[in-house]
Write a protein that holds these residues in place. Structure first.
Motif, PDB file in Angstrom:
ATOM      1  N   ARG A   1       0.832  -1.217   0.000  1.00 30.13           N
ATOM      2  CA  ARG A   1       0.000   0.000   0.000  1.00 30.13           C
ATOM      3  C   ARG A   1       0.862   1.261   0.000  1.00 30.13           C
ATOM      4  NH1 ARG A   1      -3.781  -2.607   3.786  1.00 30.13           N
ATOM      5  NH2 ARG A   1      -5.537  -3.365   2.537  1.00 30.13           N
ATOM      6  N   ALA A   2       1.939   1.227   0.746  1.00 31.74           N
ATOM      7  CA  ALA A   2       2.842   2.383   0.752  1.00 31.74           C
ATOM      8  C   ALA A   2       3.389   2.617  -0.647  1.00 31.74           C
ATOM      9  CB  ALA A   2       3.981   2.155   1.744  1.00 31.74           C
TER      10      ALA A   2
ATOM     11  N   GLU B   1       0.876   4.262  -2.977  1.00 30.90           N
ATOM     12  CA  GLU B   1       0.852   5.718  -2.775  1.00 30.90           C
ATOM     13  C   GLU B   1       1.935   6.393  -3.609  1.00 30.90           C
ATOM     14  OE1 GLU B   1      -1.341   7.626  -1.116  1.00 30.90           O
ATOM     15  OE2 GLU B   1      -2.456   5.726  -0.942  1.00 30.90           O
TER      16      GLU B   1
ATOM     17  N   LEU C   1       0.812   6.441  -7.241  1.00 34.13           N
ATOM     18  CA  LEU C   1      -0.174   7.500  -7.472  1.00 34.13           C
ATOM     19  C   LEU C   1       0.473   8.879  -7.497  1.00 34.13           C
ATOM     20  CD1 LEU C   1      -3.053   6.154  -5.193  1.00 34.13           C
ATOM     21  CD2 LEU C   1      -3.126   6.374  -7.693  1.00 34.13           C
ATOM     22  N   SER C   2       1.533   9.048  -6.712  1.00 33.33           N
ATOM     23  CA  SER C   2       2.174  10.366  -6.645  1.00 33.33           C
ATOM     24  C   SER C   2       2.938  10.711  -7.915  1.00 33.33           C
ATOM     25  CB  SER C   2       3.123  10.431  -5.439  1.00 33.33           C
ATOM     26  OG  SER C   2       4.296   9.664  -5.667  1.00 33.33           O
TER      27      SER C   2
END
Length: 255
Positions: free
Chosen positions: A134-135, A138, A141-142
């Motif tokens: 999950r990290a 992120e 997505l960034s």
């Protein structure tokens, strides 16, 4: 004489290999720690009862394996290092190039291995693996607006899954193949029919939602569903990439 100093030319490399093997064993068993300095050349000569050239040749062998780094100058000497992923990746790339492996081979291997890694992650370390994945999502997505960065991040996600599955052999395989997958994906992107920004963003977000679903299934400890979901994902993704690169040989990625 066809082979001058024959006895010396055979004996010294053999002795150097034995020196290297003894030190290597001390490193991998933890008797010599990462960052620790090796004993001085004089101490190693005494320890192994060999000449200075033999000690130096043994250290060069270890350096080529990425197990030590040799500094120069007053503060020089050999220090223990953990092999960096680049060493593994370079060796794997070279081996596959010389064997004439194709990009299709790579994606077939991934479709065989990664779903099993997803199963193991769900069985062995669901919370930790899901958190790490999950990290990374992120991060994906960034950088979603950066074509090269997001492609590299997606390749890294596949490597991370292998690293988080609880099997060290699969983790090394993932590291070895990461650079090749990244190159293959970047090469494939250049051959895919151009998409407008809306289509491209929709496609990326669809893929990242699939990454998120995998993390959810792993965290839930649902090994069957995690394996099945990732089997579908890597198979479909592989078809997309292969449409543009086909059976291109791995060596073509390095030209």
């Amino acid at each position: 004489m066809l082979f001058p100093n024959e006895s010396e030319s055979i004996r010294v490399p053999k002795a150097a290999e034995l020196v290297a093997n003894r030190i290597r064993r001390a490193i991998v068993t933890g008797h010599l720690k990462d960052g620790q300095s090796l004993p001085s050349e004089s101490r190693l000569m005494e320890e192994f009862q060999v000449s200075r050239p033999t000690v130096r040749e043994g250290i060069r062998v270890l350096e080529s394996l990425g197990l030590v780094k040799v500094g120069r100058g007053a503060r020089g000497g050999a220090r223990v290092t953990r092999p960096d992923s680049g060493v593994v990746a370079s060796a794997a790339a070279m081996a596959l190039q010389t064997r004439g492996a194709t990009i299709a081979d790579l994606f077939e291997a991934r479709a065989l291995i990664e779903p099993r890694a997803a199963r193991l992650a769900a069985q062995r370390r669901p919370k930790a693996a899901a958190s790490a994945l999950r990290a990374h999502i992120e991060l994906e997505l960034s950088v979603i607006d950066d074509f090269v960065a997001v492609t590299r991040a997606i390749a890294e996600f596949h490597t991370l899954l292998m690293e988080e599955c609880g099997n060290e052999t699969l983790a090394v395989f993932g590291t070895a193949l990461k650079n090749l997958f990244e190159r293959a994906m970047l090469a494939a992107q250049s051959g895919i029919q151009p998409l407008d920004d809306t289509e491209r963003m929709a496609s990326l977000r669809y893929g990242l939602r699939s990454h998120g679903k995998l993390a959810d299934l792993i965290e839930a400890g649902d090994a069957d569903a995690a394996e099945a979901h990732w089997q579908v994902h890597v198979t479909r993704a592989g078809r997309v990439w292969l449409k543009s690169v086909g059976a291109t040989e791995v060596i073509d990625l390095f030209r």
